[in-house]
Write an enzyme that holds these catalytic residues in place. Structure first.
Site, PDB file in Angstrom:
ATOM      1  N   ARG A  46       0.838  -1.207   0.000  1.00  0.00           N
ATOM      2  CA  ARG A  46       0.000   0.000   0.000  1.00  0.00           C
ATOM      3  C   ARG A  46       0.871   1.256   0.000  1.00  0.00           C
ATOM      4  O   ARG A  46       0.573   2.248  -0.652  1.00  0.00           O
ATOM      5  CB  ARG A  46      -0.963   0.010   1.202  1.00  0.00           C
ATOM      6  CG  ARG A  46      -1.680   1.353   1.371  1.00  0.00           C
ATOM      7  CD  ARG A  46      -3.008   1.276   2.105  1.00  0.00           C
ATOM      8  NE  ARG A  46      -2.961   0.504   3.322  1.00  0.00           N
ATOM      9  CZ  ARG A  46      -2.294   0.872   4.433  1.00  0.00           C
ATOM     10  NH1 ARG A  46      -1.621   2.002   4.478  1.00  0.00           N
ATOM     11  NH2 ARG A  46      -2.315   0.089   5.497  1.00  0.00           N
ATOM     12  N   TYR A  99     -16.667  14.693 -17.367  1.00  0.00           N
ATOM     13  CA  TYR A  99     -16.903  13.251 -17.372  1.00  0.00           C
ATOM     14  C   TYR A  99     -17.954  12.923 -16.301  1.00  0.00           C
ATOM     15  O   TYR A  99     -17.906  13.472 -15.191  1.00  0.00           O
ATOM     16  CB  TYR A  99     -15.578  12.540 -17.078  1.00  0.00           C
ATOM     17  CG  TYR A  99     -15.724  11.059 -16.877  1.00  0.00           C
ATOM     18  CD1 TYR A  99     -16.025  10.223 -17.951  1.00  0.00           C
ATOM     19  CD2 TYR A  99     -15.597  10.487 -15.617  1.00  0.00           C
ATOM     20  CE1 TYR A  99     -16.186   8.863 -17.768  1.00  0.00           C
ATOM     21  CE2 TYR A  99     -15.745   9.130 -15.430  1.00  0.00           C
ATOM     22  CZ  TYR A  99     -16.047   8.323 -16.508  1.00  0.00           C
ATOM     23  OH  TYR A  99     -16.200   6.981 -16.325  1.00  0.00           O
ATOM     24  N   ASP A 176      -7.702  17.265 -16.418  1.00  0.00           N
ATOM     25  CA  ASP A 176      -7.962  15.876 -16.812  1.00  0.00           C
ATOM     26  C   ASP A 176      -7.629  15.781 -18.303  1.00  0.00           C
ATOM     27  O   ASP A 176      -8.369  16.285 -19.147  1.00  0.00           O
ATOM     28  CB  ASP A 176      -9.449  15.561 -16.558  1.00  0.00           C
ATOM     29  CG  ASP A 176      -9.842  14.155 -17.001  1.00  0.00           C
ATOM     30  OD1 ASP A 176      -9.111  13.535 -17.794  1.00  0.00           O
ATOM     31  OD2 ASP A 176     -10.918  13.685 -16.562  1.00  0.00           O
ATOM     32  N   LYS A 201      -8.004   4.273 -20.288  1.00  0.00           N
ATOM     33  CA  LYS A 201      -8.293   4.617 -21.681  1.00  0.00           C
ATOM     34  C   LYS A 201      -7.057   4.401 -22.557  1.00  0.00           C
ATOM     35  O   LYS A 201      -6.600   3.295 -22.683  1.00  0.00           O
ATOM     36  CB  LYS A 201      -8.811   6.052 -21.754  1.00  0.00           C
ATOM     37  CG  LYS A 201      -9.877   6.370 -20.685  1.00  0.00           C
ATOM     38  CD  LYS A 201     -11.198   5.668 -20.945  1.00  0.00           C
ATOM     39  CE  LYS A 201     -12.159   5.705 -19.766  1.00  0.00           C
ATOM     40  NZ  LYS A 201     -12.487   7.013 -19.250  1.00  0.00           N
TER      41      LYS A 201
END
Ligand SMILES: *Cc1c(COP(=O)(O)O)cnc(C)c1O
Length: 395
Positions: A46, A99, A176, A201
């Site tokens: 982590r 988005y 973004d 993407k």
């Protein structure tokens, strides 16, 4: 940067002691300490993992030679990490055409956590200026948006933000850049403080990993983001990092071919549009000179991307079209090697309720095409046969 970006994208550097040509996958959650009072480089995945470090160094290099980059579990994970930089009393200014998932997260912050969020039309600098004040902490920009393809003049907005009284509040311009990738835009050069992308993407390119990446140019931000990721546990797991490293290497060829195909498909749509028996055909694509903001897009980026949308102004026709293609599969998302078709109001943007969509002028009849690396003529033929099947093209 010594080499061109295409070359840097392929050259993943790692320090494997056995000289493996591909960065090894450290599929381990824990690491042994050399001694009770001695720490190794890693202790718990982590907090850090060698495969993630390799990916993050690589991503930092290709994201404008960033000071630091971070890999997290998804694009939304990236935005969530960034939103944790909001302090009590801080405000957010964001696009009104973001988005869908980003819009949902901001709605949660606004309605459940009392954060003031101003949604404005970021394609107009004056609208952003009106919302700026001494409490503004984050200005969240996306350009181009999709499927509506609103274009934001990021350099002009950044300059306005930095000159406003928000600059006394350590305001952050957050971009973004998912639609453009590092190949077609460098948000740091446009004035961004934080650049993030959904790596699900184009960066991954095969729709087999969910991931998000965040890049920053200053050490304080890097430390804050590193702290949040260790605290909320959304660092990308080793296998995801390994797959993303593998996917990124072909970003250059994939994105080039996808953009070429997109230009071919858009040219076809521009030609066939006036012949279609629909109330009004409207093409939206950054490579199409009729798009409002076309000049701004051209000035601030070096590519057109591979997402195209169009309106028929008849929702029933749009619905039939989405069902009529064969090569274009019905799916959310974009950026993979396969071409996709969708009706955003029923799919990717369904998380924005119908009333809000209407208020923000989101068109219900808009069809989105996400272009892959297939043969361009096959894609065009598929669209043409769908237009015929739908009964809107008679030739
Ligand atoms: C997909 C997407 C996101 C969210 O990324 P996930 O990886 O799906 O969480 C954010 N912004 C844009 C522009 C996107 O297309």
């Amino acid at each position: 940067m010594a080499y061109s970006l295409e070359t840097e994208i392929v050259a993943v550097e790692h320090d494997d002691q056995k000289h493996a040509s591909v960065a090894p996958l450290y599929q381990s959650a824990t690491f042994y300490q050399p001694g009770l009072n001695q720490m190794g480089d890693y202790d718990y995945t982590r907090s850090g993992n060698p495969t993630r470090s390799t990916l993050e160094r690589h991503v930092a290099k290709i994201m404008g030679n960033a000071h630091a980059a971070f890999a997290v579990t998804s694009g939304m994970g990236a935005l969530d990490v960034i939103c944790r930089l909001i302090r009590l009393g801080d405000e957010v200014i964001a696009g009104d055409d973001l988005y869908g998932g980003s819009s949902r997260l901001l709605t949660y912050l606004r309605t459940q956590q009392g954060v003031t969020v101003h949604h404005v039309d970021t394609s107009k600098v004056s609208e952003v200026q009106k919302a700026l004040n001494k409490h503004t902490r984050i200005v969240l920009l996306e350009s181009p948006t999709n499927p509506a393809f609103k274009i934001c003049d990021i350099p002009a907005v950044s300059a306005a933000v930095k000159q406003s009284e928000a600059s006394q509040n350590d305001v952050l311009v957050v971009v973004d850049n998912t639609m453009m990738t590092p190949l077609a835009a460098n948000p740091f050069e446009l004035g961004a403080d934080i650049w993030y992308e959904s790596a699900t993407k184009y960066l991954c390119g095969h729709h087999d990993v969910m991931a998000g990446v965040i890049a920053v140019q200053n050490e304080q931000l890097a430390q804050d983001i590193k702290f949040v990721i260790n605290a909320n546990g959304c660092g990308l797991a080793p296998f995801g990092c390994w797959l993303l490293l593998r996917g990124i290497k072909t970003l250059g060829v994939r994105f080039e071919k996808q953009q070429q195909n997109a230009v071919e498909v858009a040219k076809y749509l521009e030609l066939v549009g006036p012949e279609l028996q629909v109330p009004q055909f409207e093409l939206k694509f950054p490579g199409f000179s009729g798009l409002p903001g076309y000049e701004v897009h051209k000035r601030t980026t070096s590519g057109v991307g591979a997402v195209i949308s169009f309106r028929t102004h008849d929702i029933a026709i749009s619905e039939r079209l989405v069902d009529a293609t064969k090569l274009f599969k019905i799916s959310v998302s974009f950026g993979s090697v396969n071409s996709l078709i969708s009706l955003p109001c029923k799919m990717s943007h369904a998380s924005i309720d119908a009333q809000t969509r209407a208020e923000r002028g989101f068109p219900e009849d808009i069809v989105r095409l996400c272009i892959g690396i297939e043969n361009a003529q096959d894609l065009i033929d598929d669209l043409e046969s769908a237009f015929r099947k739908t009964g809107i093209l008679s030739r």
